[in-house]
Design a protein around this motif. Structure first.
Motif, PDB file in Angstrom:
ATOM      1  N   PHE A 304       0.839  -1.199   0.000  1.00 21.93           N
ATOM      2  CA  PHE A 304       0.000   0.000   0.000  1.00 21.93           C
ATOM      3  C   PHE A 304       0.877   1.255   0.000  1.00 21.93           C
ATOM      4  CE2 PHE A 304      -2.918   3.204   1.518  1.00 21.93           C
ATOM      5  CZ  PHE A 304      -4.152   2.809   1.012  1.00 21.93           C
ATOM      6  N   LYS A 305       1.918   1.238   0.800  1.00 20.73           N
ATOM      7  CA  LYS A 305       2.812   2.396   0.908  1.00 20.73           C
ATOM      8  C   LYS A 305       3.544   2.663  -0.406  1.00 20.73           C
ATOM      9  CE  LYS A 305       6.552   4.275   3.755  1.00 20.73           C
ATOM     10  NZ  LYS A 305       5.750   5.423   4.245  1.00 20.73           N
ATOM     11  N   GLU A 306       3.893   1.585  -1.127  1.00 24.08           N
ATOM     12  CA  GLU A 306       4.642   1.722  -2.372  1.00 24.08           C
ATOM     13  C   GLU A 306       3.745   1.945  -3.582  1.00 24.08           C
ATOM     14  OE1 GLU A 306       8.053   1.870  -2.622  1.00 24.08           O
ATOM     15  OE2 GLU A 306       7.837   2.021  -0.436  1.00 24.08           O
ATOM     16  N   GLY A 307       2.465   2.172  -3.355  1.00 25.73           N
ATOM     17  CA  GLY A 307       1.556   2.523  -4.452  1.00 25.73           C
ATOM     18  C   GLY A 307       0.884   1.357  -5.148  1.00 25.73           C
ATOM     19  N   ALA A 308       1.068   0.140  -4.617  1.00 19.79           N
ATOM     20  CA  ALA A 308       0.448  -1.036  -5.242  1.00 19.79           C
ATOM     21  C   ALA A 308      -0.875  -1.361  -4.538  1.00 19.79           C
ATOM     22  CB  ALA A 308       1.399  -2.221  -5.189  1.00 19.79           C
ATOM     23  N   ALA A 317     -12.103  -3.590   8.019  1.00 19.88           N
ATOM     24  CA  ALA A 317     -11.336  -3.212   9.208  1.00 19.88           C
ATOM     25  C   ALA A 317      -9.829  -3.296   8.944  1.00 19.88           C
ATOM     26  CB  ALA A 317     -11.712  -4.115  10.377  1.00 19.88           C
ATOM     27  N   GLU A 318      -9.389  -4.389   8.329  1.00 17.78           N
ATOM     28  CA  GLU A 318      -7.963  -4.535   8.031  1.00 17.78           C
ATOM     29  C   GLU A 318      -7.482  -3.498   7.019  1.00 17.78           C
ATOM     30  OE1 GLU A 318      -9.965  -7.101   8.537  1.00 17.78           O
ATOM     31  OE2 GLU A 318      -8.887  -8.903   9.194  1.00 17.78           O
ATOM     32  N   MET A 319      -8.310  -3.189   6.019  1.00 14.36           N
ATOM     33  CA  MET A 319      -7.927  -2.181   5.026  1.00 14.36           C
ATOM     34  C   MET A 319      -7.793  -0.813   5.673  1.00 14.36           C
ATOM     35  SD  MET A 319      -7.031  -1.529   1.976  1.00 14.36           S
ATOM     36  CE  MET A 319      -7.555  -2.797   0.834  1.00 14.36           C
ATOM     37  N   SER A 320      -8.676  -0.502   6.597  1.00 19.13           N
ATOM     38  CA  SER A 320      -8.591   0.780   7.308  1.00 19.13           C
ATOM     39  C   SER A 320      -7.292   0.868   8.095  1.00 19.13           C
ATOM     40  CB  SER A 320      -9.791   0.924   8.247  1.00 19.13           C
ATOM     41  OG  SER A 320      -9.689   2.117   8.996  1.00 19.13           O
ATOM     42  N   PHE A 321      -6.898  -0.239   8.733  1.00 20.65           N
ATOM     43  CA  PHE A 321      -5.634  -0.266   9.465  1.00 20.65           C
ATOM     44  C   PHE A 321      -4.457  -0.024   8.528  1.00 20.65           C
ATOM     45  CE2 PHE A 321      -1.901  -2.884  10.393  1.00 20.65           C
ATOM     46  CZ  PHE A 321      -1.484  -2.322  11.596  1.00 20.65           C
ATOM     47  N   VAL A 322      -4.445  -0.722   7.388  1.00 17.04           N
ATOM     48  CA  VAL A 322      -3.352  -0.573   6.425  1.00 17.04           C
ATOM     49  C   VAL A 322      -3.242   0.873   5.936  1.00 17.04           C
ATOM     50  CG1 VAL A 322      -2.603  -1.203   4.087  1.00 17.04           C
ATOM     51  CG2 VAL A 322      -3.350  -2.983   5.675  1.00 17.04           C
ATOM     52  N   GLU A 323      -4.365   1.486   5.635  1.00 17.70           N
ATOM     53  CA  GLU A 323      -4.371   2.867   5.142  1.00 17.70           C
ATOM     54  C   GLU A 323      -3.799   3.837   6.180  1.00 17.70           C
ATOM     55  OE1 GLU A 323      -8.396   3.644   4.113  1.00 17.70           O
ATOM     56  OE2 GLU A 323      -8.312   2.510   2.219  1.00 17.70           O
ATOM     57  N   LYS A 324      -4.159   3.625   7.433  1.00  8.75           N
ATOM     58  CA  LYS A 324      -3.707   4.548   8.492  1.00  8.75           C
ATOM     59  C   LYS A 324      -2.263   4.290   8.906  1.00  8.75           C
ATOM     60  CE  LYS A 324      -8.353   5.083  10.457  1.00  8.75           C
ATOM     61  NZ  LYS A 324      -9.238   4.776  11.601  1.00  8.75           N
ATOM     62  N   TYR A 329       5.607   4.993   8.879  1.00  6.34           N
ATOM     63  CA  TYR A 329       6.992   4.547   8.951  1.00  6.34           C
ATOM     64  C   TYR A 329       7.549   4.312   7.551  1.00  6.34           C
ATOM     65  CZ  TYR A 329       5.856   3.808  13.857  1.00  6.34           C
ATOM     66  OH  TYR A 329       5.457   3.992  15.147  1.00  6.34           O
ATOM     67  N   GLU A 330       8.853   4.456   7.433  1.00  4.66           N
ATOM     68  CA  GLU A 330       9.499   4.249   6.139  1.00  4.66           C
ATOM     69  C   GLU A 330       9.516   2.760   5.790  1.00  4.66           C
ATOM     70  OE1 GLU A 330      14.102   4.419   7.730  1.00  4.66           O
ATOM     71  OE2 GLU A 330      12.926   6.267   7.566  1.00  4.66           O
ATOM     72  N   THR A 331       9.646   2.489   4.505  1.00  2.00           N
ATOM     73  CA  THR A 331       9.560   1.121   4.012  1.00  2.00           C
ATOM     74  C   THR A 331      10.601   0.208   4.651  1.00  2.00           C
ATOM     75  OG1 THR A 331       8.715   1.910   1.894  1.00  2.00           O
ATOM     76  CG2 THR A 331       9.617  -0.313   1.936  1.00  2.00           C
TER      77      THR A 331
END
Length: 371
Positions: A304-308, A317-324, A329-331
């Motif tokens: 998610f962080k790298e744009g994929a 619920a899990e998607m909301s956690f990933v988004e927030k 933190y850095e990769t």
């Protein structure tokens, strides 16, 4: 085994059926797919379709004499070879055919560990020995009893080692109407001389939606739990069934989030209590499942962080956690977190003390996210 009994893999099924319709059945084929993807049941369903006396448009009939024998794995022209744990040098796969038949009929997605558990393996190493290779040559030199094709399905030919060279001439120039179906999980461990003599059938990991639907339909699992099991197992049917057996109850999301929250806040006393009352009491198999879940969640955070984002498929619920969580933190730190979870899973496998292990991991995470 009919194609309709196999979870997903519609493209592979269509390809295999078309090879029969168009009379393009190669005498030696290599089914390459990861564990739990369905490569073995696909090979059996393919052989059954080829020898079916009343082929349907998209499957074998399931009711002719040939299909009934295939369904029980007792057809005289269907032969199996597989790794086994020999007690004597003259042992062959046929020595263990009753155990194999029972194991396959109980779970056609079995892995080597499941197969080992059905035998008195002890500390012996699995292999396909030279006696088995000679036995294969002997069996296939005979005429077919009743089917158009004699079929040999070899599961995990990577266990042949150099003994596989004994079969090269037979694979390259088999008797008429003889079909070799090799089912492998690791092409790199196969002899190149065998690979060059076979036609590749690529079987991808099972998609998570199909696996989840199977768990809901056949195992009575709730939709949410089925999605979680499919997610943790990465489309591996055998692993999903093992996880279901080990943890028929709820999920890991709340426990995972609470654990991370205590680590990120350096709440050591809360971590001590969580390790003592929850993580250490999960039991070894559930601890492994929990860590698999943690690894998958953190990998999805990285994606998610790298744009994929299109590669991340999670419940709300899990998607909301990933988004927030992904922007925090850095990769490099997220990848280090994955590495910590993987090492922890390794030590759980080897029966490390769970209290000491999870406390140590928790402190590692505290240090990682404080710097």
């Amino acid at each position: 085994m009919q194609f309709k009994d196999i979870i997903g893999q519609e493209k592979v099924k269509a390809h295999l059926i078309n090879t029969v319709k168009e009379n393009r059945v190669s005498h030696a084929q290599l089914f390459l797919g990861p564990e739990g993807s369905g490569s073995l049941p696909l090979a059996v369903a393919y052989a059954q379709y080829i020898n079916c006396e009343n082929k349907q448009e998209n499957d074998s009939c399931g009711s002719c004499s040939s299909c009934r024998k295939y369904a029980k794995i007792i057809h005289p022209d269907l032969h199996f070879s597989y790794p086994f744990f020999a007690s004597h040098k003259e042992d062959t796969a046929s020595t263990f055919i009753d155990q194999w038949r029972n194991s396959f009929l109980r779970n056609p997605y079995l892995n080597l560990e499941t197969w080992r558990s059905s035998l008195d393996a002890g500390n012996k190493q699995a292999n396909i020995n030279i006696a088995e290779c000679h036995h294969i040559i002997q069996k296939l030199s005979l005429k077919a009893f009743e089917a158009p094709y004699k079929v040999l399905i070899m599961w995990l030919p990577e266990f042949l080692d150099k003994e596989g060279n004994t079969l090269l001439k037979l694979i390259e120039e088999p008797p008429e109407k003889t079909l070799f179906l090799l089912v492998t999980q690791n092409q790199d461990q196969l002899l190149n001389t065998i690979i060059s003599r076979t036609q590749l059938v690529k079987v991808n990991a099972l998609d998570k939606v199909s696996l989840a639907e199977f768990l809901v339909r056949e195992k009575g699992v709730s939709h949410e739990k089925a999605l979680q099991l499919a997610y943790i197992s990465e489309g591996n049917v055998q692993q999903a069934l093992s996880l279901l057996s080990d943890d028929p109850g709820g999920g890991y999301f709340q426990l995972f989030v609470q654990w991370l929250r205590f680590c990120f806040g350096a709440r050591v006393l809360d971590l001590l209590q969580l390790v003592e009352e929850d993580l250490s009491k999960l039991g070894r198999e559930n601890q492994k499942s929990f860590l698999l879940y943690a690894i998958q969640m953190m990998r999805d955070v990285v994606l998610f962080k790298e744009g994929a984002k299109t590669l991340v498929h999670l419940p709300e619920a899990e998607m909301s956690f990933v988004e927030k969580f992904s922007p925090l933190y850095e990769t490099a730190k997220l990848e280090a977190c994955v590495s910590i979870f993987e090492k922890t899973s390794y030590y759980v496998e080897r029966n490390a003390n769970p209290k000491i292990l999870f406390l140590d991991v928790s402190l590692q995470l505290v240090l990682l996210f404080k710097h």
